[in-house]
Design an enzyme around this catalytic site. Structure first.
Site, PDB file in Angstrom:
ATOM      1  N   ASN A 159       0.804  -1.230   0.000  1.00 37.84           N
ATOM      2  CA  ASN A 159       0.000   0.000   0.000  1.00 37.84           C
ATOM      3  C   ASN A 159       0.834   1.276   0.000  1.00 37.84           C
ATOM      4  O   ASN A 159       0.397   2.306  -0.500  1.00 37.84           O
ATOM      5  CB  ASN A 159      -1.025  -0.011   1.146  1.00 37.84           C
ATOM      6  CG  ASN A 159      -0.396  -0.077   2.512  1.00 37.84           C
ATOM      7  OD1 ASN A 159       0.773  -0.436   2.652  1.00 37.84           O
ATOM      8  ND2 ASN A 159      -1.160   0.260   3.524  1.00 37.84           N
ATOM      9  N   LYS A 182      12.293  -8.080   1.286  1.00 38.84           N
ATOM     10  CA  LYS A 182      11.358  -8.612   0.275  1.00 38.84           C
ATOM     11  C   LYS A 182      10.121  -7.736   0.244  1.00 38.84           C
ATOM     12  O   LYS A 182       9.368  -7.680   1.218  1.00 38.84           O
ATOM     13  CB  LYS A 182      10.955 -10.056   0.586  1.00 38.84           C
ATOM     14  CG  LYS A 182      10.189 -10.662  -0.595  1.00 38.84           C
ATOM     15  CD  LYS A 182       9.317 -11.826  -0.209  1.00 38.84           C
ATOM     16  CE  LYS A 182       8.024 -11.456   0.452  1.00 38.84           C
ATOM     17  NZ  LYS A 182       7.047 -10.684  -0.376  1.00 38.84           N
ATOM     18  N   PRO A 183       9.898  -7.042  -0.882  1.00 39.07           N
ATOM     19  CA  PRO A 183       8.673  -6.242  -0.993  1.00 39.07           C
ATOM     20  C   PRO A 183       7.483  -7.124  -1.373  1.00 39.07           C
ATOM     21  O   PRO A 183       7.657  -8.251  -1.828  1.00 39.07           O
ATOM     22  CB  PRO A 183       9.006  -5.278  -2.138  1.00 39.07           C
ATOM     23  CG  PRO A 183       9.997  -6.019  -2.985  1.00 39.07           C
ATOM     24  CD  PRO A 183      10.748  -6.966  -2.078  1.00 39.07           C
ATOM     25  N   ALA A 184       6.287  -6.590  -1.209  1.00 35.37           N
ATOM     26  CA  ALA A 184       5.066  -7.316  -1.588  1.00 35.37           C
ATOM     27  C   ALA A 184       5.090  -7.638  -3.079  1.00 35.37           C
ATOM     28  O   ALA A 184       5.599  -6.854  -3.883  1.00 35.37           O
ATOM     29  CB  ALA A 184       3.849  -6.460  -1.264  1.00 35.37           C
ATOM     30  N   SER A 239      -0.520  -7.872   7.394  1.00 33.20           N
ATOM     31  CA  SER A 239      -1.697  -8.342   8.145  1.00 33.20           C
ATOM     32  C   SER A 239      -1.290  -8.969   9.483  1.00 33.20           C
ATOM     33  O   SER A 239      -0.166  -9.459   9.657  1.00 33.20           O
ATOM     34  CB  SER A 239      -2.453  -9.371   7.312  1.00 33.20           C
ATOM     35  OG  SER A 239      -1.699 -10.569   7.264  1.00 33.20           O
ATOM     36  N   GLU A 260       4.130  -4.116  12.409  1.00 36.32           N
ATOM     37  CA  GLU A 260       3.125  -3.070  12.219  1.00 36.32           C
ATOM     38  C   GLU A 260       1.991  -3.729  11.459  1.00 36.32           C
ATOM     39  O   GLU A 260       2.082  -3.946  10.257  1.00 36.32           O
ATOM     40  CB  GLU A 260       3.762  -1.897  11.461  1.00 36.32           C
ATOM     41  CG  GLU A 260       2.996  -0.609  11.614  1.00 36.32           C
ATOM     42  CD  GLU A 260       2.103  -0.336  10.436  1.00 36.32           C
ATOM     43  OE1 GLU A 260       0.926  -0.786  10.483  1.00 36.32           O
ATOM     44  OE2 GLU A 260       2.561   0.314   9.485  1.00 36.32           O
ATOM     45  N   CYS A 294      -3.355   1.316   6.772  1.00 31.50           N
ATOM     46  CA  CYS A 294      -3.615   0.658   8.074  1.00 31.50           C
ATOM     47  C   CYS A 294      -4.213   1.612   9.095  1.00 31.50           C
ATOM     48  O   CYS A 294      -4.893   1.169  10.024  1.00 31.50           O
ATOM     49  CB  CYS A 294      -2.323   0.097   8.655  1.00 31.50           C
ATOM     50  SG  CYS A 294      -1.628  -1.182   7.644  1.00 31.50           S
ATOM     51  N   GLU A 392     -11.118  -5.106   8.945  1.00 27.74           N
ATOM     52  CA  GLU A 392     -10.685  -3.925   8.212  1.00 27.74           C
ATOM     53  C   GLU A 392     -11.179  -4.050   6.769  1.00 27.74           C
ATOM     54  O   GLU A 392     -10.879  -5.042   6.104  1.00 27.74           O
ATOM     55  CB  GLU A 392      -9.151  -3.959   8.202  1.00 27.74           C
ATOM     56  CG  GLU A 392      -8.472  -2.682   8.441  1.00 27.74           C
ATOM     57  CD  GLU A 392      -6.956  -2.856   8.440  1.00 27.74           C
ATOM     58  OE1 GLU A 392      -6.429  -3.988   8.492  1.00 27.74           O
ATOM     59  OE2 GLU A 392      -6.291  -1.824   8.355  1.00 27.74           O
TER      60      GLU A 392
HETATM   61  C1  SIN Z   1       0.332   1.801   6.703  1.00 29.55           C
HETATM   62  O1  SIN Z   1      -0.709   1.829   6.102  1.00 29.55           O
HETATM   63  O2  SIN Z   1       0.785   0.736   7.124  1.00 29.55           O
HETATM   64  C2  SIN Z   1       1.167   3.023   6.994  1.00 29.55           C
HETATM   65  C3  SIN Z   1       0.505   4.297   6.754  1.00 29.55           C
HETATM   66  C4  SIN Z   1       1.293   5.494   7.205  1.00 29.55           C
HETATM   67  O3  SIN Z   1       2.515   5.488   7.298  1.00 29.55           O
HETATM   68  O4  SIN Z   1       0.643   6.499   7.491  1.00 29.55           O
END
Ligand code: SIN
Length: 490
Positions: A159, A182-184, A239, A260, A294, A392
């Protein structure tokens, strides 16, 4: 003069291991697609455990040399990396929009946001102080010094394909750690471009390694890092289910983790709120990245006395949002990342309607624009038995719950296993004090919808994870404390 790159120069399709771009060991590739159209942008390396191991080997070889660089040398490299990111803001912003779908203005904004973490940690690199502990015995000196924890594995989400990896790599490099990342699978191109710029800035070979893997191969690939005792830390954004899996699987090697994870943010509007400010704050926080954030409010609680007025004001503003591909300069909401995402949104809205919700605006897919578009939506009469209360939604849907008392709102807001962000609007000073203490969350926005900043500690409580990113606390997770006790001094 800081070099500017063309888009095709920034698009890399191989792994970056030990300072070299290398295909996956089995030669496999997977397609990265434009979420607006479904068209393939690039075929990138589909890695396996062998590639993950090669990245760790390189990071292990590079660690002693990087650990022993002077903090100001690491700071200078990070500063050059920052300057390169900023110089290439337009192109990086376009790349983010291309593979992730967010409007160009947001793509550019994300570049500035990610760069701000690099600048921040360039400065923090020179401020990693320890302590001399007040003497307890004559002839004995006790000191606490901070050391880089070692190899860090960074696993990042789709994201914010630039900002999330920047805010993990920058503190790792600042403290003297080496990195495997490793990126998504949805958005590996921005991460690879960022790593290319880090190399250009002078990050030595082996210090920063990046591998890409498809959804099918990601678990097996990352498993190598989870079980390798040389990897001392995992930093992950994504997640809660995956975060718990990483914690379980890596337990045998007792790594330090920063997680996170998911949020289910409440946003409370009290009847003493400045309603215009609350609507503006909600729009800013809810519709950032089309609701795929998030910290986006997921449950909006509005006090009965202002409920209908707030719903009408909000509905009007949301109906005016422009949904379009990122390439449209007026776009405010782009496509969702993929079919799974848009299907989940539709499922949540359908379930809410079945349980008695009322559409104020939106409530449908926008198939005329492409396969992954969903109309920005406001639903009135939301109830706790709806799916969107428990999960979510991660999309542009605002459910409005009605409440009578402050106690009821706080209890409902906290009635979730998550605790990342929360928001409330009130003009009453005593209420502000009470509610900000009562909310169970790592982040509280008080009369404010835009909470993220490189200078602030970002992270959650409960099922939203642990560890903090950004701010002066953001270095702690990459450091271990060594206690030195020196005797026979008298
Ligand atoms: C996130 O969606 O995990 C991070 C969003 C942010 O840094 O504000």
């Amino acid at each position: 003069m800081t070099r500017r790159f063309e888009l095709d120069e920034l698009i890399r399709s191989d792994n970056f291991i030990d300072g070299r771009w290398t295909p996956a060991s089995h030669g496999a590739r997977f397609a990265v697609t434009d979420p607006a159209t479904g068209n393939t942008i690039a075929q990138v390396a589909d890695s396996s455990e062998a590639d993950a191991r090669a990245a760790t080997d390189a990071a292990a070889r590079a660690f002693p040399g990087w650990r022993d660089t002077l903090p100001k040398e690491r700071a200078a490299i990070l500063r050059r990396w920052h300057d390169l990111i900023v110089a290439n803001q337009e192109t990086l912003g376009a790349l983010i929009s291309l593979e992730q779908g967010k409007p160009l203005a947001e793509g550019r904004g994300e570049v500035a946001y990610g760069a701000s973490y690099v600048a921040w940690f360039a400065e923090e690199a020179t401020r990693i102080y320890g302590d001399i502990i007040p003497q307890q015995q004559r002839g004995k000196r006790m000191m606490a010094v901070k050391e880089p924890i070692g190899i860090v594995a960074a696993i990042t989400p789709w994201n914010f394909p630039l900002a999330m990896i920047a805010r993990k790599i920058a503190p790792a490099l600042a403290t003297g750690c080496t990195v495997v990342a490793k990126p998504a699978e949805d958005t590996p191109l921005t991460a690879s471009a960022l790593v290319m710029l880090a190399h250009e800035a002078g990050v030595p070979a082996g210090v920063l390694n990046l591998i890409t893997a498809s959804r099918e191969h990601a678990v097996a690939t990352v498993a190598d890092w989870l079980h390798d005792a040389r990897v001392r830390k995992i930093t992950f954004t994504g997640s809660t289910a995956v975060g718990k899996y990483l914690a379980r699987e890596s337990a045998e090697t007792l790594k330090k983790l920063s997680l996170e994870l998911g949020g289910n943010a409440p946003f409370i509007v009290f009847d003493d709120a400045d309603l215009d400010a609350a609507v503006t704050g909600l729009l800013a926080s809810k519709f950032r990245n089309g609701g795929q954030t998030c910290v986006c409010p997921n449950r909006v609680y509005v006090q009965a006395g202002v409920y209908e007025r707030f719903a009408a004001l909000l509905g009007e503003r949301v109906a005016a949002l422009k949904v379009a591909p990122a390439t449209d300069p007026d776009a405010q909401i782009g496509p969702m990342i993929n079919t799974r995402a848009v299907d989940k949104i539709a499922r949540h809205v359908d379930d809410a309607l079945t349980h008695g919700a009322r559409i104020v605006t939106g409530g449908k897919r926008l198939t005329e624009l492409g396969p992954h578009y969903y109309a920005p939506t406001v639903l009135a009469d939301a109830k706790p038995n709806m799916l969107l209360n428990a999960e979510e939604t991660f999309g542009p849907v605002v459910p409005l719950f009605r409440f009578e008392s402050e106690a009821e709102a706080v209890a409902a807001a906290n009635n979730t296993s998550f605790g990342l962000a929360s928001y409330f609007y009130s003009e009453n000073a005593k209420r502000i004090d009470r509610v900000s203490q009562a909310l169970e969350a790592g982040i509280v926005g008080i009369n404010e919808g835009a909470v993220a900043s490189e200078a602030a500690p970002f992270g959650g409580v409960k099922d939203s994870g642990y560890g903090r990113e950004g701010s002066r606390y953001g270095l702690d997770d990459y450091l271990s404390i060594k206690y030195l006790c020196q005797g026979n001094l008298a």
